[in-house]
Design a protein around this motif. Sequence first.
Motif, mmCIF file in Angstrom:
data_model
loop_
_atom_site.group_PDB
_atom_site.id
_atom_site.type_symbol
_atom_site.label_atom_id
_atom_site.label_comp_id
_atom_site.label_asym_id
_atom_site.label_seq_id
_atom_site.Cartn_x
_atom_site.Cartn_y
_atom_site.Cartn_z
ATOM 1 N N ALA A 111 32.553 40.876 45.514
ATOM 2 C CA ALA A 111 31.306 41.618 45.367
ATOM 3 C C ALA A 111 30.474 40.940 44.284
ATOM 4 O O ALA A 111 30.980 40.510 43.257
ATOM 5 C CB ALA A 111 31.578 43.075 44.997
ATOM 6 N N LYS A 112 29.185 40.880 44.520
ATOM 7 C CA LYS A 112 28.263 40.165 43.637
ATOM 8 C C LYS A 112 27.635 41.113 42.625
ATOM 9 O O LYS A 112 27.273 42.251 42.949
ATOM 10 C CB LYS A 112 27.175 39.505 44.487
ATOM 11 N N VAL A 113 27.477 40.620 41.391
ATOM 12 C CA VAL A 113 26.843 41.386 40.323
ATOM 13 C C VAL A 113 26.124 40.406 39.403
ATOM 14 O O VAL A 113 26.492 39.222 39.327
ATOM 15 C CB VAL A 113 27.888 42.222 39.542
ATOM 16 N N ALA A 114 25.103 40.884 38.713
ATOM 17 C CA ALA A 114 24.354 40.015 37.797
ATOM 18 C C ALA A 114 23.584 40.871 36.805
ATOM 19 O O ALA A 114 23.334 42.058 37.037
ATOM 20 C CB ALA A 114 23.383 39.120 38.568
ATOM 21 N N TRP A 121 30.410 36.527 41.368
ATOM 22 C CA TRP A 121 31.203 37.195 42.401
ATOM 23 C C TRP A 121 32.607 37.464 41.850
ATOM 24 O O TRP A 121 33.267 36.543 41.334
ATOM 25 C CB TRP A 121 31.309 36.334 43.649
ATOM 26 N N PHE A 122 33.037 38.735 41.959
ATOM 27 C CA PHE A 122 34.372 39.144 41.500
ATOM 28 C C PHE A 122 35.135 39.766 42.669
ATOM 29 O O PHE A 122 34.549 40.445 43.526
ATOM 30 C CB PHE A 122 34.273 40.177 40.378
ATOM 31 N N ALA A 173 30.424 31.631 40.590
ATOM 32 C CA ALA A 173 29.121 31.974 40.026
ATOM 33 C C ALA A 173 28.131 30.880 40.391
ATOM 34 O O ALA A 173 28.521 29.714 40.581
ATOM 35 C CB ALA A 173 29.199 32.136 38.513
ATOM 36 N N LYS A 174 26.870 31.254 40.486
ATOM 37 C CA LYS A 174 25.812 30.296 40.805
ATOM 38 C C LYS A 174 24.599 30.589 39.938
ATOM 39 O O LYS A 174 24.285 31.751 39.659
ATOM 40 C CB LYS A 174 25.412 30.391 42.285
ATOM 41 N N THR A 175 23.920 29.536 39.543
ATOM 42 C CA THR A 175 22.683 29.708 38.788
ATOM 43 C C THR A 175 21.497 29.777 39.748
ATOM 44 O O THR A 175 21.541 29.263 40.868
ATOM 45 C CB THR A 175 22.463 28.548 37.812
ATOM 46 N N CYS A 176 20.440 30.433 39.292
ATOM 47 C CA CYS A 176 19.167 30.397 39.994
ATOM 48 C C CYS A 176 18.063 30.483 38.942
ATOM 49 O O CYS A 176 18.339 30.567 37.740
ATOM 50 C CB CYS A 176 19.043 31.507 41.027
ATOM 51 N N GLU A 209 30.032 33.444 29.419
ATOM 52 C CA GLU A 209 29.105 34.154 30.302
ATOM 53 C C GLU A 209 29.880 35.016 31.292
ATOM 54 O O GLU A 209 29.494 36.169 31.566
ATOM 55 C CB GLU A 209 28.231 33.155 31.053
ATOM 56 N N ILE A 210 30.938 34.472 31.846
ATOM 57 C CA ILE A 210 31.755 35.231 32.791
ATOM 58 C C ILE A 210 32.373 36.451 32.109
ATOM 59 O O ILE A 210 32.374 37.560 32.661
ATOM 60 C CB ILE A 210 32.848 34.320 33.383
#
Length: 383
Positions: free
Chosen positions: A266-269, A225-226, A312-315, A290-291
């Motif tokens: 806003a979320k991005v991946a 999320w940024f 940030a979160k892992t899944c 990673e960021i």
Amino acid sequence: MPGYDVIVVGLGGMGSAAAYHLAARGVRVLGLEKFGPAHDRGASHGGSRITRQSYFESPEYVPLLLRAYELFDGLARDSGRDVITLTGGVMVGRPESLTVSGSRLSAERWGLEHEMLDAGDLRRRFPTLSPEPDEVALFEAKAGFVRPEATVSAHLELADRAGADLHFDEPMTSWSAAPGGGVRVETAAGSYEAGQLVITPGPWAPQLLSDLGVPFTIERQVQYWFQPTGGVEPFVPERHPIYIWEDAAGSQIYGFPAIDGPDGGAKVAFFRRGIVTTPETIDREVHPDEITAMADRTRRNLPDLPGTFLTAKTCLYSNTPDEHFVIARHPAHEAVTVACGFSGHGFKFVPVVGEILADLATTGTTQHPIGLFDPRRLSGVTI
């Protein structure tokens, strides 16, 4: 006589939906979950998942998506929860890219409403996006996002209301054929019998379904999320779409509008590009390199987005070799139904997979087209 008609193991996205659809049909259901309700240890979390109908993975998914949209609307109505929002979405890349050409193939084959935009059209329609001159986009007005935690919670609430017996923090330790028919499931808290067993193991598929013969790969993924430069106003859902963007090298990113207010960003991946892991050994720390890599890649396409890193979160992705799902009666056990290997693109199908699993567990068949998801395609067994 067994104490239950069906036991559902795993109450994440797919399992919670299966428990609800079974209970709604009057079936006596026991649900077993390793963790608490709507937990963040597997894949059904992170605040948002993209939903879309012009499906580049294969046109064969489209009928299931159309039904999933109907069921999401019904879930929202029956639960009173905000589970689906349509913002419009763009699939961006060069015309020959899978993201664009595959989306267009599905849209044209199924007569889905869509528009093709060149780079100038895309820039004018959505000023937050900065395509290369040779990039195009398929715009789909019915694309948007679904809420994973809210969806799981809604299915669990409705399953409970319909009479399902839901046990949390009670993982299955083993299962076997019951002497009188059906199945017996063991947990640390007790032993249960039922006529049918549904296993929706998420990233625990390699351990719980090792006899399926499918070479699952579990991958660590990261969601970022940024806070955009200048604030979120240009990125609100009324002005900014969901997107999947494929570059010339075939690398895809995906992202969302700012859906959680001015402080949520806003979320991005990255789509795929994960690290092989297990649920027990995953590194849940997100590292500075990673960021930086995510911010640099995002900046190429959305120059104002990676202004300030927020969180940030892992899944976990549970991948099959061909990245298609596994949904079927277990080839070696008529009393067992499985749903797994959703390969990072499964959550938008949650309600229809629940319906399919209820069909399979109660009748052994379904009217939904699931031939693509037969596990025997991956296990060396002739279909």
